[in-house]
Design an enzyme around this catalytic site. Structure first.
Site, PDB file in Angstrom:
ATOM      1  N   ARG A 140       0.859  -1.179   0.000  1.00 30.97           N
ATOM      2  CA  ARG A 140       0.000   0.000   0.000  1.00 30.97           C
ATOM      3  C   ARG A 140       0.897   1.230   0.000  1.00 30.97           C
ATOM      4  O   ARG A 140       2.090   1.138   0.306  1.00 30.97           O
ATOM      5  CB  ARG A 140      -0.930   0.017   1.216  1.00 30.97           C
ATOM      6  CG  ARG A 140      -0.217   0.282   2.517  1.00 30.97           C
ATOM      7  CD  ARG A 140      -1.170   0.250   3.698  1.00 30.97           C
ATOM      8  NE  ARG A 140      -1.967   1.465   3.803  1.00 30.97           N
ATOM      9  CZ  ARG A 140      -1.688   2.469   4.629  1.00 30.97           C
ATOM     10  NH1 ARG A 140      -0.623   2.411   5.418  1.00 30.97           N
ATOM     11  NH2 ARG A 140      -2.462   3.528   4.684  1.00 30.97           N
ATOM     12  N   LYS A 178      -0.466  14.430  10.714  1.00 32.29           N
ATOM     13  CA  LYS A 178       0.671  14.388   9.796  1.00 32.29           C
ATOM     14  C   LYS A 178       1.635  15.557  10.032  1.00 32.29           C
ATOM     15  O   LYS A 178       2.680  15.630   9.388  1.00 32.29           O
ATOM     16  CB  LYS A 178       0.180  14.392   8.341  1.00 32.29           C
ATOM     17  CG  LYS A 178      -0.518  13.081   7.941  1.00 32.29           C
ATOM     18  CD  LYS A 178      -1.041  13.148   6.517  1.00 32.29           C
ATOM     19  CE  LYS A 178      -1.868  11.909   6.143  1.00 32.29           C
ATOM     20  NZ  LYS A 178      -1.062  10.680   5.965  1.00 32.29           N
TER      21      LYS A 178
END
Lengths: 346, 321
Positions: free
Chosen positions: A223, A317
């Site tokens: 992924r 993030k």
């Protein structure tokens, strides 16, 4: 024809950049104009020529410099590489996997000769020619996992599987997006993913664990994940946060193009044969905003993704401080035209 | 067949009668290459072309994981079973080409163990043959307690004794010998893990006794492949693929789906891995759940079934397949 290895740095003067060929093979992670978590897992099978998926273990122009950077990180902080005592067998499995794949995919750079347990490994880019006994730790300068991952781009999480869970019991982690092997060592799948927002509630980790524990030999999966990094720094670790955290304050409209990087992780998942452990190679690819906007489709789409990203994800993030500046900069490259489906540039 | 794992083309290189009930089969890769490395406890699924029907049965690999020139399995003949073991015994001969799956390990050693205490009943010895070979090569500490019906029906007892001496303890039913579980479980060093493979009653006995002695569940490992049991035929509607199928008396629901061209994922075909779990859309009748995957609540809910081993009796069953 071999790879032309660049001489460059990922710290101090930051001379890292991508050649035009490398930009074209960048694994751009957005297949539509928005991003939300998904268990975006697919079979890890060889992909198109001149893509990062061409070979199952990708070696690129940054290889030699990345390995030098890793050696520097380890010299300062040996705990970036750890292997609990029961994981040595998995280390041999990993050594075999990486040597076999590299020798098969890049015969001009790597060579493996096996006569029973007697193995000879030649790594030309790094100037290594070693003969050792497979399974005998005393015949290598490091443990098997450390030996081979000092010669392999990307981080490696080696996971023991037991009691229906996965356990972070070994790894080499020096090019990470702000997580620490030393903190996570010995944790299970849910524990080390505990800080991720939103995904637990959606049941993503329960489904992902079920998938991963059923990964079988000969059928690896992969992924993509992504974040952003200010300056092309590989080692954005919690241990060194004091060295890079403040970089986030240095983004200005003038320097976005050179300073701000999209950071993409190609994560693959493999069953290891002798130990029945799993290994997750987590390979980091960096691209400057200047390099990214050279592809009009990527520029439009990344502008829209970043602009519309939920705040929780931007916080997790670590993008919150500089996101408005980057979105503003990217907006110059987004004329509102529709983008074609899929990852690849037009 | 897309489900399951990657396939290997192999040739039968030897068939050996071990005793009156058990035969051993040797497979090498038809292309002459080495077989994939595996870990002790792994099984392969053997595809059998039995006239117009395909049987897929899992068997533990018993050969040493250190030798991947060939794989060996042992098959106990089950005269009242659905026919897979009889096919292996009666039709598989040296030189035959067959297809097997890549190895899958659902009965792995816990490599943290300071000592591995293994308990085998009958043909349940096979995964331990591979695991003991793996441990012996890495100086791992193990002890094997193996119970058989009679000396004549004990498979590999002599080979094990020869290889591992007094680390192997044998017990024979016809002599009324019984594994002294209470004594064993009360006297193990810290860090010991228990492994059991054998008939269902034996696995229950070992797990219950270990629990009574205070062993944590995480230290008691068991391999239980429930072979699918025959039963009354039943009809099923597969809603997604819009098919009506009939599950024959000696066929499993999974096999009936495969025969109709539908390939649900699978690994163990024995009710433990969870891969073929299927949602029930509606039913009018009674489930015969035989799996070890779904919880008691799920069995009672009528919303899920494991087609590899479970059956149904009643008027109608509609599945999300």
């Amino acid at each position: 024809m071999g790879i032309n290895f660049r001489k460059e740095t990922f710290r101090d003067d930051f001379t890292f950049k991508n050649s035009p060929e490398q930009v074209r093979r960048f694994p751009f992670p957005f297949n539509e104009d928005a991003y939300m978590y998904a268990v975006n897992i697919e079979p890890h099978v060889p992909g198109p020529k001149n893509s990062v998926f061409e070979h199952l273990i990708d070696v690129d122009e940054h290889y030699v410099s990345e390995m030098q950077d890793r050696a520097m990180v380890l010299a300062e902080d040996p705990l970036r590489c750890q292997s609990l005592p029961h994981m040595t067998l998995a280390g041999w499995d990993l050594l075999e996997l990486l040597m076999v794949e590299k020798a098969k995919s890049y015969p001009e750079h790597f060579e493996l000769t096996r006569e029973g347990d007697r193995w000879r490994w030649v790594n030309r880019p790094l100037g290594i020619d070693d003969t050792f006994t497979f399974g005998d730790v005393s015949t290598l300068p490091y443990g098997p996992m450390e030996y081979i991952t000092r010669q392999s781009q990307g981080d490696f999480a080696v996971l023991d599987q037991r009691d229906g869970n996965l356990w972070m019991d070994a790894g080499m982690v020096t090019t990470q997006a702000d997580w620490s092997l030393d903190f996570d060592i010995g944790m299970n799948f849910f524990e080390w993913h505990a800080p991720v927002p939103l995904a637990h509630e959606k049941g993503i980790f329960t489904r992902a664990l079920k998938f991963l524990t059923n990964i079988q030999q000969g059928q690896p999966a992969r992924r993509l994940n992504w974040t952003m990094t200010i300056n092309p720094r590989l080692d954005t670790s919690p241990e060194n946060f004091h060295k890079w955290g403040t970089d986030r304050l240095t983004v200005t409209p003038e320097n976005v193009g050179n300073k701000v990087h999209l950071r993409v992780e190609l994560q693959s998942f493999w069953r290891l044969p002798r130990s029945n452990a799993l290994v997750f190679p987590i390979r980091c690819y960096l691209i400057k905003m200047d390099e990214l906007v050279a592809q009009p489709k990527w520029a439009r789409r990344f502008h829209r993704v970043l602009r519309d990203l939920p705040d929780e994800l931007a916080d997790y993030k670590g993008l919150t401080r500089y996101r408005p500046t980057v979105v503003e900069w990217l907006s110059k490259y987004d004329d509102g035209a529709p983008t074609s489906p899929g990852f690849s540039p037009d | 067949m897309s489900a399951g794992t990657t396939k290997l083309n192999v040739t039968v290189t030897d068939v050996v009668a071990v005793n009156e009930l058990v035969k051993r089969f040797h497979f090498e890769r038809t292309d002459g290459e080495y077989l994939p490395t595996f870990s002790g406890g792994a099984h392969v699924v053997v595809e059998m072309r039995d006239n117009d029907r395909t049987r897929l049965n899992p068997y533990s690999l018993m050969s040493s994981p250190l030798n991947t020139r060939d794989y060996t399995i042992s098959v106990r003949r089950d005269d009242s079973g659905r026919g897979g073991s009889l096919f292996m015994h009666n039709h598989v001969k040296r030189g035959m080409e067959m297809v097997i799956s890549y190895p899958v390990n659902l009965f792995s050693l816990d490599l943290r163990a300071k000592k591995h205490l293994m308990i085998a009943g009958g043909i349940g010895i096979t995964p331990f043959l591979a695991q003991t070979a793996q441990l012996a090569a890495s100086s791992g500490s193990f002890e094997l307690h193996y119970t058989c019906r009679t000396e004549a029906l004990g498979s590999y007892t002599e080979a094990l004794r020869e290889r591992y001496g007094n680390r192997v303890h044998l017990y024979y039913d016809d002599r009324n010998e019984r594994i002294p579980l209470d004594r064993l479980f009360a006297t193990q060093p810290l860090g010991t893990h228990i492994y059991v493979c054998g008939p269902e009653g034996m696995i229950r006995w070992v797990r219950d006794t270990a629990a009574q002695h205070g062993w944590p569940n995480e230290m008691v490992h068991y391999e239980h492949f429930a072979a699918p049991q025959p039963g009354k035929p039943f009809d099923v509607t597969l809603a997604l693929s819009k098919k009506e199928i009939r599950v024959g008396e000696d066929q499993s629901l999974l096999e009936a789906m495969e025969a109709a061209g539908i390939d649900p994922p699978y690994l163990c075909r024995g009710g433990v891995c969870g891969q073929c779990e299927t949602n029930v859309i509606s039913h009018d009748g009674t489930f015969k759940h035989n799996d070890h995957w779904l919880s008691k609540e799920e069995h009672c809910s009528g919303k899920k079934i494991m087609p590899c081993v479970s059956r149904f009796e009643g008027r109608s069953l509609v599945l999300e397949r």
